[in-house]
Design a protein around this motif. Structure first.
Motif, PDB file in Angstrom:
ATOM      1  N   HIS A   1       0.903  -1.067  -0.073  1.00  0.00           N
ATOM      2  CA  HIS A   1       0.145  -0.034  -0.026  1.00  0.00           C
ATOM      3  C   HIS A   1       0.822   1.092   0.069  1.00  0.00           C
ATOM      4  O   HIS A   1       2.097   1.178   0.529  1.00  0.00           O
ATOM      5  N   PHE A   2       0.535   2.254  -0.821  1.00  0.00           N
ATOM      6  CA  PHE A   2       1.322   3.579  -0.712  1.00  0.00           C
ATOM      7  C   PHE A   2       0.310   4.682  -0.517  1.00  0.00           C
ATOM      8  O   PHE A   2      -0.777   5.054  -0.378  1.00  0.00           O
ATOM      9  N   ALA A   3       1.175   5.525   0.562  1.00  0.00           N
ATOM     10  CA  ALA A   3       0.401   6.730   1.218  1.00  0.00           C
ATOM     11  C   ALA A   3       1.593   7.799   1.404  1.00  0.00           C
ATOM     12  O   ALA A   3       2.701   7.654   1.711  1.00  0.00           O
ATOM     13  N   ALA A   4       1.101   9.134   1.240  1.00  0.00           N
ATOM     14  CA  ALA A   4       2.115  10.263   1.352  1.00  0.00           C
ATOM     15  C   ALA A   4       1.573  11.142   2.653  1.00  0.00           C
ATOM     16  O   ALA A   4       0.553  11.388   2.741  1.00  0.00           O
ATOM     17  N   PHE A   5       2.570  11.687   3.146  1.00  0.00           N
ATOM     18  CA  PHE A   5       2.440  12.521   4.422  1.00  0.00           C
ATOM     19  C   PHE A   5       3.139  13.651   4.417  1.00  0.00           C
ATOM     20  O   PHE A   5       4.328  13.715   4.104  1.00  0.00           O
TER      21      PHE A   5
ATOM     22  N   GLY B   1      -0.080  -6.525   3.435  1.00  0.00           N
ATOM     23  CA  GLY B   1       0.965  -6.691   4.400  1.00  0.00           C
ATOM     24  C   GLY B   1       1.867  -5.425   4.775  1.00  0.00           C
ATOM     25  O   GLY B   1       2.317  -5.402   5.697  1.00  0.00           O
ATOM     26  N   HIS B   2       2.138  -4.753   3.723  1.00  0.00           N
ATOM     27  CA  HIS B   2       3.136  -3.861   3.757  1.00  0.00           C
ATOM     28  C   HIS B   2       2.683  -2.298   3.440  1.00  0.00           C
ATOM     29  O   HIS B   2       1.855  -2.404   2.447  1.00  0.00           O
ATOM     30  N   ILE B   3       3.250  -1.497   3.891  1.00  0.00           N
ATOM     31  CA  ILE B   3       2.737   0.041   3.441  1.00  0.00           C
ATOM     32  C   ILE B   3       4.272   0.694   3.153  1.00  0.00           C
ATOM     33  O   ILE B   3       5.069   0.747   3.903  1.00  0.00           O
ATOM     34  N   ALA B   4       4.326   1.447   2.080  1.00  0.00           N
ATOM     35  CA  ALA B   4       5.239   2.540   1.802  1.00  0.00           C
ATOM     36  C   ALA B   4       4.788   3.913   2.147  1.00  0.00           C
ATOM     37  O   ALA B   4       3.771   4.282   1.632  1.00  0.00           O
ATOM     38  N   MET B   5       5.354   4.392   3.297  1.00  0.00           N
ATOM     39  CA  MET B   5       4.954   5.893   3.901  1.00  0.00           C
ATOM     40  C   MET B   5       5.876   6.945   3.108  1.00  0.00           C
ATOM     41  O   MET B   5       7.168   6.951   3.805  1.00  0.00           O
ATOM     42  N   PHE B   6       5.469   7.420   2.650  1.00  0.00           N
ATOM     43  CA  PHE B   6       6.163   8.782   1.814  1.00  0.00           C
ATOM     44  C   PHE B   6       6.187   9.919   2.759  1.00  0.00           C
ATOM     45  O   PHE B   6       5.076  10.381   2.962  1.00  0.00           O
ATOM     46  N   ARG B   7       7.384  10.496   3.232  1.00  0.00           N
ATOM     47  CA  ARG B   7       7.070  11.648   4.052  1.00  0.00           C
ATOM     48  C   ARG B   7       7.984  12.777   3.669  1.00  0.00           C
ATOM     49  O   ARG B   7       9.320  12.645   3.491  1.00  0.00           O
ATOM     50  N   ASP B   8       7.293  13.758   3.484  1.00  0.00           N
ATOM     51  CA  ASP B   8       8.188  15.059   3.231  1.00  0.00           C
ATOM     52  C   ASP B   8       8.542  15.561   4.392  1.00  0.00           C
ATOM     53  O   ASP B   8       7.791  16.102   5.361  1.00  0.00           O
TER      54      ASP B   8
ATOM     55  N   CYS C   1      13.018  13.897   1.576  1.00  0.00           N
ATOM     56  CA  CYS C   1      11.928  12.874   1.560  1.00  0.00           C
ATOM     57  C   CYS C   1      12.241  11.345   2.152  1.00  0.00           C
ATOM     58  O   CYS C   1      13.136  10.925   1.425  1.00  0.00           O
ATOM     59  N   PHE C   2      11.722  10.976   3.191  1.00  0.00           N
ATOM     60  CA  PHE C   2      11.791   9.598   3.626  1.00  0.00           C
ATOM     61  C   PHE C   2      10.926   8.479   3.079  1.00  0.00           C
ATOM     62  O   PHE C   2       9.588   9.025   3.063  1.00  0.00           O
TER      63      PHE C   2
ATOM     64  N   HIS D   1      -5.559   7.216  16.076  1.00  0.00           N
ATOM     65  CA  HIS D   1      -5.509   6.658  14.980  1.00  0.00           C
ATOM     66  C   HIS D   1      -3.937   7.280  13.993  1.00  0.00           C
ATOM     67  O   HIS D   1      -4.156   6.677  12.875  1.00  0.00           O
ATOM     68  N   GLY D   2      -3.173   7.934  15.020  1.00  0.00           N
ATOM     69  CA  GLY D   2      -2.073   8.071  14.082  1.00  0.00           C
ATOM     70  C   GLY D   2      -0.785   7.561  14.623  1.00  0.00           C
ATOM     71  O   GLY D   2      -0.839   7.511  16.117  1.00  0.00           O
ATOM     72  N   VAL D   3       0.150   7.537  13.965  1.00  0.00           N
ATOM     73  CA  VAL D   3       1.506   6.779  14.568  1.00  0.00           C
ATOM     74  C   VAL D   3       2.493   7.840  14.401  1.00  0.00           C
ATOM     75  O   VAL D   3       2.445   8.405  13.275  1.00  0.00           O
ATOM     76  N   ARG D   4       3.215   8.022  15.698  1.00  0.00           N
ATOM     77  CA  ARG D   4       4.441   8.942  15.609  1.00  0.00           C
ATOM     78  C   ARG D   4       5.591   8.633  14.620  1.00  0.00           C
ATOM     79  O   ARG D   4       5.914   7.192  14.320  1.00  0.00           O
ATOM     80  N   TRP D   5       6.160   9.398  14.005  1.00  0.00           N
ATOM     81  CA  TRP D   5       7.352   9.196  12.979  1.00  0.00           C
ATOM     82  C   TRP D   5       8.505   8.410  13.958  1.00  0.00           C
ATOM     83  O   TRP D   5       9.161   7.761  13.219  1.00  0.00           O
TER      84      TRP D   5
END
Length: 205
Positions: free
Chosen positions: A113-117, A144-151, A157-158, A176-180
Motif C-alpha cells: 500500500h502507498f501513502a504520502a504524508f 501486508g506492507h505499506i510504503a509511507m512517503f514523508r516530506d 523525503c523519507f 489513529h495516528g502513529v508517531r514518526w
C-alpha cells in the motif's frame, strides 16, 4: 557548467541503485549460514570505497540538501501528493513499479500500500469513519506492507517500508495516528530522497 534536470535524475538513480545493492548485501550477510563452508573474500578496493560512504547523522545530512518542499501542505492535497510521490518513487528507486492508484510493487516485498504524508509529528493510518479503525478492517491491510512517503520539510523525503499490523499496535496520536519515531522503529527499509531531485523526476516530462 550547470547540470541538467535529466542528468541530476540519472545520477540520483545511480546512487539509489548503489544503496539498494548495499541493502541486499547486508541482508545476505545477516543470513550467513553456520558453520560457513568458507569465509567470503572481498576486494580491498571495495572496502576502501565503501569507507567513504558512511551514513551521516540526520542533522548533518540535512545540510547536503537544498531547502525544497516536494509535497503540498494542508488538507485537500492527499490524492495529488500521493500521485506525485508514487511517480517520484518509481522513477528514483530501482525496481519499484506501480500497480494501481495506491499500490506499488517493491522488490523483495511484493505489493505494498502507498501513502504520502506531510504532518510534522506523524501519520494517520486509520479512521473512526470506517472499519479501518482495527487492523484487518480494510482491504488494503491484506497487502501486508505499506510504503509511507514523508516530506520532512528540510529538503529530504523519507520513504519507510513497514509491515502494516505493527503500526496499528503503535497508534498514539488521537488513537489513529502513529508517531514518526515509532514508524522508524517498525520500518524494515528506509530510503532518503532529495526533494529537489524528486521535483525534477516528476517534472522531467
Amino acid at each position: 557548467m550547470a547540470m541538467s534536470a535529466a542528468e541530476r535524475v540519472r545520477l540520483s538513480r545511480w546512487v539509489n541503485k548503489v544503496e539498494s545493492v548495499g541493502d541486499e548485501l547486508l541482508e545476505l550477510l545477516k543470513q550467513a549460514p553456520q558453520p560457513l563452508p568458507r569465509e567470503p573474500v572481498f576486494a580491498p578496493e571495495l572496502l576502501e570505497r565503501l569507507s567513504f560512504y558512511v551514513a551521516k547523522d540526520d542533522i548533518d545530512a540535512a545540510e547536503d540538501f537544498a531547502l525544497v518542499r516536494f509535497l503540498t501542505l494542508g488538507n485537500g492535497h492527499q490524492h495529488s501528493n500521493r500521485e506525485r510521490a508514487i511517480i517520484a518513487c518509481i522513477r528514483m528507486i530501482p525496481g519499484v513499479t506501480r500497480i494501481d492508484h495506491n499500490t506499488v510493487s517493491w522488490p523483495s516485498f511484493g505489493r505494498c500500500h502507498f501513502a504520502a504524508f506531510t504532518h510534522l509529528k506523524g501519520a494517520m493510518i486509520s479512521s473512526t469513519r470506517s472499519a479501518s479503525a482495527a487492523f484487518g478492517g480494510e482491504p488494503w491491510h491484506d497487502k501486508g506492507h505499506i510504503a509511507m512517503f514523508r516530506d520532512v520539510g528540510d529538503g529530504r523525503c523519507f520513504v519507510y517500508l513497514c509491515p502494516i499490523e505493527p503500526l496499528f499496535e503503535r497508534r498514539t496520536i488521537g488513537h489513529h495516528g502513529v508517531r514518526w519515531e515509532d514508524v522508524e522503529k517498525v520500518a524494515i527499509k528506509k530510503v532518503i530522497l532529495s526533494s529537489e531531485r524528486a521535483v525534477e523526476a516528476v517534472d522531467e516530462d
